[in-house]
Structure formats: structure tokens, C-alpha cells
Scaffold this active site. Structure first.
Site, mmCIF file in Angstrom:
data_model
loop_
_atom_site.group_PDB
_atom_site.id
_atom_site.type_symbol
_atom_site.label_atom_id
_atom_site.label_comp_id
_atom_site.label_asym_id
_atom_site.label_seq_id
_atom_site.Cartn_x
_atom_site.Cartn_y
_atom_site.Cartn_z
ATOM 1 N N ASP A 62 0.820 -1.178 -0.121
ATOM 2 C CA ASP A 62 0.052 0.224 -0.196
ATOM 3 C C ASP A 62 0.955 1.252 0.053
ATOM 4 O O ASP A 62 0.402 2.346 0.390
ATOM 5 C CB ASP A 62 -1.154 0.167 1.405
ATOM 6 C CG ASP A 62 -0.168 -0.129 2.495
ATOM 7 O OD1 ASP A 62 1.061 -0.379 2.302
ATOM 8 O OD2 ASP A 62 -0.855 -0.016 3.501
ATOM 9 N N HIS A 285 25.417 6.472 -14.971
ATOM 10 C CA HIS A 285 24.242 6.677 -14.397
ATOM 11 C C HIS A 285 24.453 5.877 -13.009
ATOM 12 O O HIS A 285 23.462 5.194 -12.864
ATOM 13 C CB HIS A 285 23.010 6.030 -15.211
ATOM 14 C CG HIS A 285 22.721 6.901 -16.334
ATOM 15 N ND1 HIS A 285 21.690 6.474 -17.580
ATOM 16 C CD2 HIS A 285 22.915 8.031 -16.713
ATOM 17 C CE1 HIS A 285 21.763 7.203 -18.460
ATOM 18 N NE2 HIS A 285 22.497 8.513 -17.990
ATOM 19 N N ASP A 302 26.984 14.690 -9.564
ATOM 20 C CA ASP A 302 25.952 15.136 -10.742
ATOM 21 C C ASP A 302 24.622 15.157 -9.965
ATOM 22 O O ASP A 302 24.068 14.077 -9.711
ATOM 23 C CB ASP A 302 25.904 14.114 -12.039
ATOM 24 C CG ASP A 302 25.151 14.614 -13.061
ATOM 25 O OD1 ASP A 302 24.237 15.620 -12.534
ATOM 26 O OD2 ASP A 302 25.132 14.287 -14.103
ATOM 27 N N ASP A 313 20.680 21.139 -13.453
ATOM 28 C CA ASP A 313 21.919 19.638 -13.733
ATOM 29 C C ASP A 313 23.043 20.084 -13.680
ATOM 30 O O ASP A 313 23.711 20.612 -14.691
ATOM 31 C CB ASP A 313 21.239 19.229 -14.964
ATOM 32 C CG ASP A 313 21.714 18.001 -15.561
ATOM 33 O OD1 ASP A 313 22.601 17.489 -14.404
ATOM 34 O OD2 ASP A 313 21.888 17.467 -16.600
ATOM 35 N N HIS A 385 29.454 10.252 -24.235
ATOM 36 C CA HIS A 385 28.008 10.784 -24.134
ATOM 37 C C HIS A 385 28.016 12.329 -24.863
ATOM 38 O O HIS A 385 28.990 12.600 -25.251
ATOM 39 C CB HIS A 385 27.702 11.114 -22.823
ATOM 40 C CG HIS A 385 28.499 11.674 -21.695
ATOM 41 N ND1 HIS A 385 28.379 13.316 -22.051
ATOM 42 C CD2 HIS A 385 29.342 11.535 -20.806
ATOM 43 C CE1 HIS A 385 29.324 13.753 -21.162
ATOM 44 N NE2 HIS A 385 29.700 12.731 -20.241
ATOM 45 N N HIS A 389 22.206 19.415 -23.555
ATOM 46 C CA HIS A 389 21.015 19.123 -23.355
ATOM 47 C C HIS A 389 20.082 20.415 -22.794
ATOM 48 O O HIS A 389 20.698 20.925 -22.079
ATOM 49 C CB HIS A 389 20.420 17.708 -22.789
ATOM 50 C CG HIS A 389 20.859 17.791 -21.386
ATOM 51 N ND1 HIS A 389 19.913 18.182 -20.389
ATOM 52 C CD2 HIS A 389 21.770 17.073 -20.829
ATOM 53 C CE1 HIS A 389 20.611 17.932 -19.240
ATOM 54 N NE2 HIS A 389 21.654 17.079 -19.343
ATOM 55 N N HIS A 396 16.297 16.366 -18.865
ATOM 56 C CA HIS A 396 16.508 16.250 -20.278
ATOM 57 C C HIS A 396 15.201 17.110 -21.077
ATOM 58 O O HIS A 396 14.292 16.156 -21.527
ATOM 59 C CB HIS A 396 16.634 14.964 -21.011
ATOM 60 C CG HIS A 396 17.975 14.350 -20.422
ATOM 61 N ND1 HIS A 396 18.027 12.967 -20.277
ATOM 62 C CD2 HIS A 396 19.134 14.942 -19.767
ATOM 63 C CE1 HIS A 396 19.522 13.067 -19.660
ATOM 64 N NE2 HIS A 396 20.039 14.175 -19.290
ATOM 65 N N GLU A 413 28.432 19.930 -20.807
ATOM 66 C CA GLU A 413 29.036 18.941 -20.081
ATOM 67 C C GLU A 413 30.031 17.937 -20.429
ATOM 68 O O GLU A 413 29.769 16.754 -20.752
ATOM 69 C CB GLU A 413 27.838 18.257 -19.193
ATOM 70 C CG GLU A 413 26.623 17.575 -20.182
ATOM 71 C CD GLU A 413 25.626 16.643 -19.469
ATOM 72 O OE1 GLU A 413 26.045 15.825 -18.882
ATOM 73 O OE2 GLU A 413 24.497 17.068 -19.527
ATOM 74 N N TYR A 417 36.373 9.726 -18.844
ATOM 75 C CA TYR A 417 36.282 8.797 -17.820
ATOM 76 C C TYR A 417 37.116 7.633 -18.264
ATOM 77 O O TYR A 417 37.089 6.932 -19.521
ATOM 78 C CB TYR A 417 34.550 8.309 -18.104
ATOM 79 C CG TYR A 417 33.730 9.391 -17.910
ATOM 80 C CD1 TYR A 417 33.409 9.715 -16.939
ATOM 81 C CD2 TYR A 417 33.435 9.894 -19.049
ATOM 82 C CE1 TYR A 417 32.278 10.747 -16.860
ATOM 83 C CE2 TYR A 417 32.327 10.981 -19.208
ATOM 84 C CZ TYR A 417 32.083 11.383 -18.155
ATOM 85 O OH TYR A 417 30.916 12.378 -17.909
ATOM 86 N N ARG A 434 33.620 15.067 -14.706
ATOM 87 C CA ARG A 434 32.674 15.651 -15.798
ATOM 88 C C ARG A 434 32.478 17.111 -14.876
ATOM 89 O O ARG A 434 32.339 17.096 -13.852
ATOM 90 C CB ARG A 434 31.205 14.913 -15.637
ATOM 91 C CG ARG A 434 30.222 15.668 -16.616
ATOM 92 C CD ARG A 434 29.044 14.886 -17.011
ATOM 93 N NE ARG A 434 28.374 14.273 -15.815
ATOM 94 C CZ ARG A 434 28.300 12.805 -15.564
ATOM 95 N NH1 ARG A 434 29.260 12.067 -16.153
ATOM 96 N NH2 ARG A 434 27.492 12.634 -14.480
ATOM 97 N N GLU A 436 29.809 20.132 -15.614
ATOM 98 C CA GLU A 436 28.584 20.341 -16.181
ATOM 99 C C GLU A 436 27.921 21.613 -15.447
ATOM 100 O O GLU A 436 27.832 21.828 -14.319
ATOM 101 C CB GLU A 436 27.715 19.125 -15.936
ATOM 102 C CG GLU A 436 26.071 19.528 -16.493
ATOM 103 C CD GLU A 436 25.161 18.218 -16.244
ATOM 104 O OE1 GLU A 436 25.432 17.281 -15.338
ATOM 105 O OE2 GLU A 436 24.296 17.947 -17.179
HETATM 106 N N1 GLY Z 1 22.273 14.196 -14.819
HETATM 107 C C1 GLY Z 1 22.008 13.669 -16.077
HETATM 108 C C2 GLY Z 1 22.718 14.386 -16.881
HETATM 109 O O1 GLY Z 1 23.706 14.947 -16.973
HETATM 110 O O2 GLY Z 1 22.451 14.529 -18.303
HETATM 111 MN MN MN Z 2 23.157 16.813 -17.949
HETATM 112 MN MN MN Z 3 23.852 16.028 -14.975
#
Ligand code: GLY
Ligand code: MN
Ligand code: MN
Length: 482
Positions: A62, A285, A302, A313, A385, A389, A396, A413, A417, A434, A436
């Protein structure tokens, strides 16, 4: 006694002020109404668009997952409850019950559990305060007279595939969707095609196209909201930098970020928080965040606060023991250089893809110079990547990704890696960086919105030296004395 009363008054006055500021800070009904009008302008003649609220999703037994409204539904309504449907018409309609209308919301009067458990829902009267005139109880949707066969187009989104029926609620989202499907099926059967009359067609892509055109350019109110979400996220990054030490766990770092978000009124994380130390940072991720001690690793963080629907982000990568090693610094500065180079391309008329190539070119040349790849045109997976975005209601956010236009809000970003076992000198293994940032495209360039969180090695190392809000409050081990 007097001073206690006085103190009580100050506290209640200030918490009241905070509460009303919080409630007053949501997007106003005018914003959503304006967005509905622009959406309507883009609809084909003689059409209706149908939007369902997000379903409630069950976690176990529940207990449901924390509810979050569907972004398109929120954008057009400001309504944050489940079990509702919005019909938006290109032209005015008429019915005996409600007279003239070009939009109508069917809303829940209760979520079918006792209010003592779930609190009150807005109900039709409450939804009217969001700027709608025609609002009916969702229980009336089934019998609501609407002849879909008379429209040239019915615009709908794809149905959710995980909506559960609540047998005790004949107007839950499951039932609303089923009732809608039945209305559409019977309309199809009724279609008469003769001169001057058209065959009704159901379109499941046009809503997405129109919403992308709307949502990829932010209005001032949305930019203000994003500025808050981004500031809050950057303050979270700063507090972690100030308190960081090698004995911390990944989830403790996550907790400091999220505490700061809540402190400043952000309701959610915009996406599951990523805190990866060393090799964990190579997993794009990575949300387990379960390493118990970050030791002397680089920590990739992140995270994005979601404030009143809008999410930041922001990623920062910092050395847990306070100082970048020579190798960590080399990779860090290369990522920073790629980001700075991409920023220079961020102005109206330039393309998203060119920024991507600029950043990739800097990284390829740098990796070759460091001897991590053989030559700059050597294929590799150290930057696996995309560069950028849109952000907004979704982390996103929808976008066409062609040319930059004023009032887009996007991330830049780049990252490198190097997983353990990579085909390069071991000294690079386990380094993941990274950086970003979130930027606003302006009339002739860009504005860095996430500038409250330091980006250079010098500024980061200086901040790590400082104490944070929790420095004096470290708790003893669980089995310690209380
Ligand atoms: N946190 C997801 C991205 O950087 O796109
Ligand atoms: Mn991002
Ligand atoms: Mn991010």
C-alpha cells in the site's frame, strides 16, 4: 514571559512569511493560461488535444512512489494532482451544462482514500482557482457528451503502460483512459465522410512537436525558476566541497546536497543523484552511491535540485583529500578547456552540433598529448556521451537541437572517464571527470547560471579547506554513546 511571547510571535511571523513566499512563488495561472493559448494557436483547425495527468505508481503493497505530475500537463495547467484529464479545443464548443468553453478539466474530488490519510485534493472548485472556468468532477467524464467524430484531428499523447486500476474509484486515471478510448472507438464507427465532412484522425505525435516548440524556449518566469533551482544546486555543491573529507561515504555526500535543496524549498531531486568516487564516476548513471569511504578518490557529483517543477543539472568533480594529483589535475584541466572552448560557440545562430565537435576536438588532442590515446583521430570511449541538452521541467527537456536561440537554457557537460583496466598507463585508471554547467542563451552569447559552484582547481581546493554547515555536528558511530 514577555520575551518568550515575543519570540513566539517572531517565529510564527517568520514561518508564515516563509510559507506564503513559498506558495506565492509557483508559476501563476496567467503563465499556464498563456501557454495553453499558444498551444491552441498551433493546433490544426477543428481539433481537440487530450492530456492526462501522470498516474500514481505503486512501490509495494500500500505504498506508492512519491507522486510527480507529468511535465506537459503541469506546463499547461499548474495542476499537480493525479487522476485528471484536460481537453483543449481549437474552437469554442457548447454544452447545456457548461455553456461556451474551449478547455475543460475533469478533476478528482477525492483520491478515494480518507483525507485523514492523504489530505485534501483540490477538487473542481480548487482547480478553478488555477484559472479554469470549466471544471467537472472526473466521475462525470464517462457520461460527458462529446462527439469526437466531428473533429478532423484528436491529438493525444501515447498512453502510459503502467496505470493500475483502482476498482473502488470509477474515475481513477485507468478508468478515464478507458472511457476516453471507448469514446474514440465509437467516434470512429460514426465517421461519415461526405462533401464538407472529414474523417477524424487520431494523431499521437503532434502534441510532442508543439510542446517541443514551446518548451525549448523559456519564458522569463521559467528562467527565474531555473535560476533558483540552479543556485540551490550550486550551494549544495559548495557545502559538500567545504565539508569533504576522505572518511565520508558517497551517500553522506548525497545527503548534504539534498539537505541543502530541502532547506531552500526545492521539493525533489530532478533526477536520481549521482555521487561516484574513483572508478564509480566512470559509470554514467551510477546511482547506488554506496561506497562507504571516498578516501583519496576524485568524487564526481552530478545533482540537480527541482524547485517548483524546474530542475538544475550541475556536476562538479572534486578530490576527496583536498588536493588534485598531477594526473587528476591534467584530466580536469583538459575537461575544463573543452568546456570553455564550447562556451565560445554558444550564441544565437550557432549550432548545437558545432559545440559538440569543438569540445570533442579539444579532448581528442589533449588525450593524445597525454599519451592516453595514440593520436587525436584514434577512436576511443573516454568521452562516451553528448555535450549538451535542454533543462526545464525535465532534466532532459524537449528540444530540436539545431541552432541556439535566445532564452534556451542548456547544459554544457564535457567529461573524460578512464575505467580501471583501460588501454593506457595505469596511472590514469579510475579517473573520471565531468564538469557540467547550466547556461542561458542570451541575445548575443550566453550567461553562466551555475557560477556559484567553483570550477577551477584553485577555487575548489580553497573551498575544500573551509568548514561546512555540518562540521561541528558529526555524529558518533551508531553503536556509540547517546
Ligand atoms: N544528470 C543527467 C545528465 O547530466 O544529463
Ligand atoms: Mn546533463
Ligand atoms: Mn548531470
Amino acid at each position: 514571559m514577555k520575551s518568550i511571547t515575543f519570540l513566539f510571535l517572531i517565529i510564527s511571523a517568520s514561518s508564515y512569511a516563509q510559507e506564503s513566499d513559498y506558495l506565492n512563488d509557483f508559476l501563476k495561472p496567467d503563465f499556464h493560461e498563456g501557454r495553453r493559448q499558444v498551444f491552441r494557436d498551433k493546433m490544426p483547425n477543428n481539433s481537440v488535444a487530450v492530456f492526462f495527468a501522470n498516474p500514481i505508481r505503486n512501490r509495494s503493497n500500500d505504498v506508492d512512489y512519491v507522486y510527480h505530475q507529468a511535465s506537459n500537463f503541469f506546463y499547461l495547467t499548474g495542476y499537480r494532482e493525479p487522476g485528471a484529464v484536460l481537453l483543449l479545443f481549437k474552437e469554442f464548443q457548447h454544452s447545456e451544462e457548461i455553456g461556451e468553453y474551449d478547455e475543460i478539466v475533469f478533476s478528482q474530488t477525492s483520491l478515494n482514500k480518507r483525507p485523514v490519510f492523504d489530505g485534501e485534493v483540490l477538487g473542481p472548485e480548487g482547480v478553478k482557482s488555477l484559472g479554469f472556468e470549466a471544471v467537472l468532477d472526473a466521475q462525470k467524464f464517462d457520461k460527458f457528451e462529446i462527439d469526437f467524430s466531428k473533429f478532423d484531428f484528436v491529438l493525444q499523447e501515447k498512453f502510459f503502460n503502467d496505470v493500475r486500476d483502482n476498482p473502488s474509484n470509477p474515475a481513477d486515471l485507468f478508468s478515464l483512459i478507458e472511457q476516453f478510448k471507448e469514446k474514440i472507438e465509437s467516434a470512429k464507427n460514426l465517421e461519415i465522410v461526405s462533401e464538407g465532412e472529414y474523417k477524424m484522425s487520431v494523431n499521437t505525435t503532434r502534441i510532442r512537436e508543439i510542446m517541443t516548440e514551446l518548451r525549448e524556449i523559456k519564458l522569463k518566469e521559467e528562467i527565474d525558476m531555473l535560476r533558483k533551482a540552479i543556485d540551490i544546486s550550486c550551494i549544495g555543491q559548495r557545502e559538500v566541497m567545504k565539508g569533504l573529507h576522505p572518511g565520508m561515504s558517497e551517500s553522506e555526500i548525497q545527503g548534504i546536497h539534498e539537505f541543502v535543496y530541502k532547506k531552500y524549498g526545492a521539493e525533489y531531486e530532478g533526477y536520481p543523484s549521482i555521487v561516484g568516487a574513483g572508478h564509480n564516476g566512470c559509470i554514467l548513471h551510477y546511482i547506488k552511491n554506496d561506497k562507504m569511504k571516498v578516501k583519496d578518490d576524485l568524487v564526481l557529483m552530478d545533482l540537480g535540485a527541482e524547485y517548483h517543477g524546474y530542475t538544475a543539472d550541475v556536476t562538479r568533480t572534486i578530490p576527496a583529500d583536498g588536493k588534485f594529483t598531477k594526473e587528476q589535475a591534467a584530466i580536469y584541466n583538459l575537461v575544463l578547456k573543452a568546456q570553455e572552448a564550447a562556451f565560445k560557440n554558444c550564441k544565437p545562430g550557432n549550432t548545437f552540433s558545432k559545440s559538440g565537435w569543438i569540445a570533442r576536438d579539444v579532448i581528442n588532442k589533449g588525450l593524445a598529448k597525454l599519451g592516453i590515446i595514440e593520436s587525436e583521430d584514434h577512436e576511443h570511449f573516454y568521452f562516451p556521451h553528448g555535450l549538451s541538452h535542454h533543462i526545464g521541467l525535465d532534466v532532459h527537456d524537449p528540444g530540436q537541437y539545431k541552432k541556439y536561440e535566445e532564452n534556451m537554457v542548456i547544459t554544457i557537460e564535457p567529461g573524460i572517464y578512464i575505467p580501471i583496466g583501460s588501454d593506457c598507463d595505469e596511472k590514469w585508471w579510475g579517473i573520471a571527470v565531468r564538469i557540467e554547467d547550466d547556461i542561458l542563451i542570451t541575445e548575443d552569447g550566453y550567461e553562466l547560471l551555475s557560477n556559484k559552484a567553483p570550477r577551477t582547481i584553485k577555487a575548489i581546493e580553497e573551498l575544500i579547506e573551509q568548514d561546512n554547515i555540518f562540521s561541528e555536528y558529526d555524529l558518533p558511530p551508531l553503536k556509540g554513546q547517546y
